[in-house]
Design an enzyme around this catalytic site. Structure first.
Site, PDB file in Angstrom:
ATOM      1  N   PHE A 184      45.640  -8.456 -15.673  1.00 34.00           N
ATOM      2  CA  PHE A 184      45.746  -8.521 -14.158  1.00 34.00           C
ATOM      3  C   PHE A 184      46.298  -9.881 -13.629  1.00 34.00           C
ATOM      4  CE2 PHE A 184      43.324  -4.528 -12.465  1.00 34.00           C
ATOM      5  CZ  PHE A 184      43.048  -4.066 -13.745  1.00 34.00           C
TER       6      PHE A 184
ATOM      7  N   ASN B  70      35.463 -14.710 -10.139  1.00 39.58           N
ATOM      8  CA  ASN B  70      35.521 -13.689  -9.707  1.00 39.58           C
ATOM      9  C   ASN B  70      34.343 -13.000  -9.187  1.00 39.58           C
ATOM     10  OD1 ASN B  70      38.607 -12.067 -10.123  1.00 39.58           O
ATOM     11  ND2 ASN B  70      38.037 -13.203 -11.785  1.00 39.58           N
TER      12      ASN B  70
ATOM     13  N   HIS C 261      46.812 -16.123 -13.289  1.00 42.36           N
ATOM     14  CA  HIS C 261      46.089 -14.885 -13.710  1.00 42.36           C
ATOM     15  C   HIS C 261      44.531 -14.743 -13.295  1.00 42.36           C
ATOM     16  CE1 HIS C 261      43.703 -12.952 -17.066  1.00 42.36           C
ATOM     17  NE2 HIS C 261      44.843 -12.425 -17.358  1.00 42.36           N
ATOM     18  N   HIS C 262      44.405 -13.278 -13.058  1.00 45.46           N
ATOM     19  CA  HIS C 262      43.215 -12.756 -12.096  1.00 45.46           C
ATOM     20  C   HIS C 262      41.795 -13.548 -12.767  1.00 45.46           C
ATOM     21  CE1 HIS C 262      41.219 -10.892  -9.143  1.00 45.46           C
ATOM     22  NE2 HIS C 262      42.253  -9.830  -8.887  1.00 45.46           N
ATOM     23  N   SER C 263      41.676 -13.951 -14.045  1.00 47.96           N
ATOM     24  CA  SER C 263      40.532 -14.510 -14.457  1.00 47.96           C
ATOM     25  C   SER C 263      40.333 -15.931 -13.956  1.00 47.96           C
ATOM     26  CB  SER C 263      40.792 -14.621 -16.158  1.00 47.96           C
ATOM     27  OG  SER C 263      41.787 -15.636 -16.297  1.00 47.96           O
TER      28      SER C 263
END
Length: 507
Positions: free
Chosen positions: A57, A359, A172-174
């Site tokens: 993601f 997150n 990057h979603h991380s």
């Protein structure tokens, strides 16, 4: 720009985001295989379970600026502000024994992260708006180099109909969720009216519903008020049980019906086109006040209406007697409502290492309805009813904990497969966030608009709303092959708000 070929698509789907390393000096240090620079002495931080589930993601934030790009000023600003935060100076590393990945500091080279792409200048001159849109779409086909911190600035230094220049930030979603990046944006920007100060903070949201704390009524309120207070907890428990059962059913067998919005080619990576349209935030608030609801209720109602308009126009379906029920994954921030203000204060006082990056998300499976209503306000009424029902549930807390437990018990591959299956059984991803309430400068450049979106979810359509000053930007990330006419869908959002606003004025 043209999409990457099949080989690139395969690499994109199968890439690994952890970097194999070997330990030395009794495990006290790390040598990054294939990376640049040595790991810092800061103790590694484990990668959170939710971050590990988001390995495919990406968040893309398109920012329009009011002036041409001043490269030295922009680089100095990014180095002094954006690049100083821990996650943006770290990579994910895994020992040779295959342990859990960790965040390890590394040397940062801005030349790896600030990109001036080579474009076809004839295409830019012919249609600069399309050139920007095509380039942003091409990012969804290009993997990132996991030996470097996973963020990039793509600078498109030519005027469009909206701005003097455009920057596409890919993260990057991380590294963080929407709230993390909003915190970073607010801390890195300055007020355009007074560059010496931070921008004015958004007002604290007023939350309501059984999921949030409800004080016990005083004894003077009477027995009826006390009974209603007790009943709210009974309803909370029942709704949670129902929603948890629906969650498990969705991961196993419960699927949405096939419609124009349902992804057609499962298992195949499709290039995502990211488009946006500005709506009047004042109009949204007018409807909110007239209907005695929230901004989120209005945005969900507008989305109901827009998708309905698009569906019946494109499908030719004449059966409008009953609604078509779809479901969306609604992302919810689990941090306290005061976290944005508190984190920005920490950063401003030099305590950015204390900020909880990453997150902290749960999600709700929110029903969406495709139908035709003579009264446009019925879309908002239905949205309010659905959202209020979901507030009387602990579903969002359960989904967050379930992701962590499944990952620990069954491992990353099994958890990712379950997560992917659940998303594939729904139709849309949806979110909205509040942004700066005054015009801001980012690294010395006045910001005209902010349009966040992303790619990676196995869905053909994602809808994100982001406010900025008096504009509510609707951002769509669409399967390019499935929605070649995505600008018509944006038109439907604009027309839906107009009709709902006109109906609200009559109240």
């Amino acid at each position: 720009m043209n999409a990457a070929g099949a080989d690139t698509d395969t690499v994109l789907r199968k890439r690994q985001l952890t970097v194999r390393t070997t330990s030395s000096n009794g495990g006290n240090g790390f040598r990054v295989g294939g990376g640049k620079g040595a790991a810092a002495a800061t103790p590694p931080e484990p990668v959170s379970p939710s971050a590990r589930l988001l390995e495919d993601f990406f968040i893309v934030v398109v920012i329009g600026i009011a002036t041409p790009v001043n490269d030295p000023v922009a680089r100095a600003g990014i180095a002094a502000q954006f690049a100083r935060y821990p996650r943006f100076r770290s990579i994910q590393v895994t020992d040779e024994d295959g342990g859990n990945p960790r965040w390890v500091r590394t040397t940062l080279n801005l030349d790896d992260h600030i990109i001036y792409p080579e474009l076809d200048m004839d295409a830019v001159a012919a249609d600069p708006d399309k050139a920007v849109e095509d380039y942003v779409a091409s990012l969804s086909t290009k993997p990132m180099d996991e030996s470097r911190p996973l963020w990039e600035f793509h600078v498109l230094d030519f005027p469009t109909s909206e701005a003097a220049a455009t920057t596409a930030i890919r993260v990057h979603h991380s590294l963080g969720d929407g709230m993390s990046l909003l915190t970073l944006l607010m801390a890195c920007t300055r007020s355009a009216a007074d560059p010496a100060r931070l921008p004015a903070m958004p007002p604290l949201p007023t939350r309501a519903g059984a999921i949030y704390a409800r004080p016990r009524p005083p004894a003077s309120a009477g027995a009826l008020a006390f009974a209603a207070w007790l009943w709210s907890f009974v309803a909370l428990a029942w709704h949670t049980v129902v929603d948890v059962a629906s969650f498990f059913a969705t991961t196993m067998f419960l699927k949405d019906p096939h419609t124009l919005f349902k992804r057609v080619k499962h298992g195949e990576f499709q290039r995502k086109r990211i488009v946006h349209r500005g709506l009047s935030l004042d109009d949204v608030k007018l409807v909110k006040n007239a209907m005695n609801c929230t901004v989120n209720d209005v945005l969900v109602g507008i989305t109901y209406s827009a998708l309905s308009r698009y569906y019946y126009r494109k499908s030719g379906d004449t059966d409008t007697d009953e609604d078509i029920r779809l479901r969306t994954i609604l992302l919810v921030n689990l941090r306290p409502t005061t976290s944005l203000h508190a984190y920005v204060d920490m950063i401003n006082s030099g305590r950015e290492d204390e900020v909880k990056w990453g997150n902290a998300l749960g999600f709700i499976i929110l029903p969406f309805f495709i139908g035709m209503h003579k009264d446009p306000l019925d879309y908002v009424r239905k949205a309010k009813k659905v959202v209020d029902r979901k507030k009387s549930s602990l579903e969002v807390v359960f989904t967050h904990l379930a992701a962590e437990v499944i990952l620990k018990l069954f491992g990353l591959k099994a958890a990712a497969a379950i997560f992917h299956r659940m998303i594939s059984h729904t139709t849309i991803s949806f979110s909205n966030m509040i942004g700066p309430v005054e015009q801001v400068e980012f690294c010395g450049h006045p910001v005209v608009f902010i349009a966040p979106s992303g790619y990676g979810p196995p869905e053909a359509l994602t809808v994100n709303f982001q406010s900025y000053i008096n504009t509510m930007m609707v951002n769509l990330a669409v399967d390019e092959a499935q929605f070649p006419d995505c600008h018509e869908l944006l038109d439907d959002f604009s027309e839906s708000l107009r009709q709902i606003k006109d109906a609200a004025l009559s109240l």
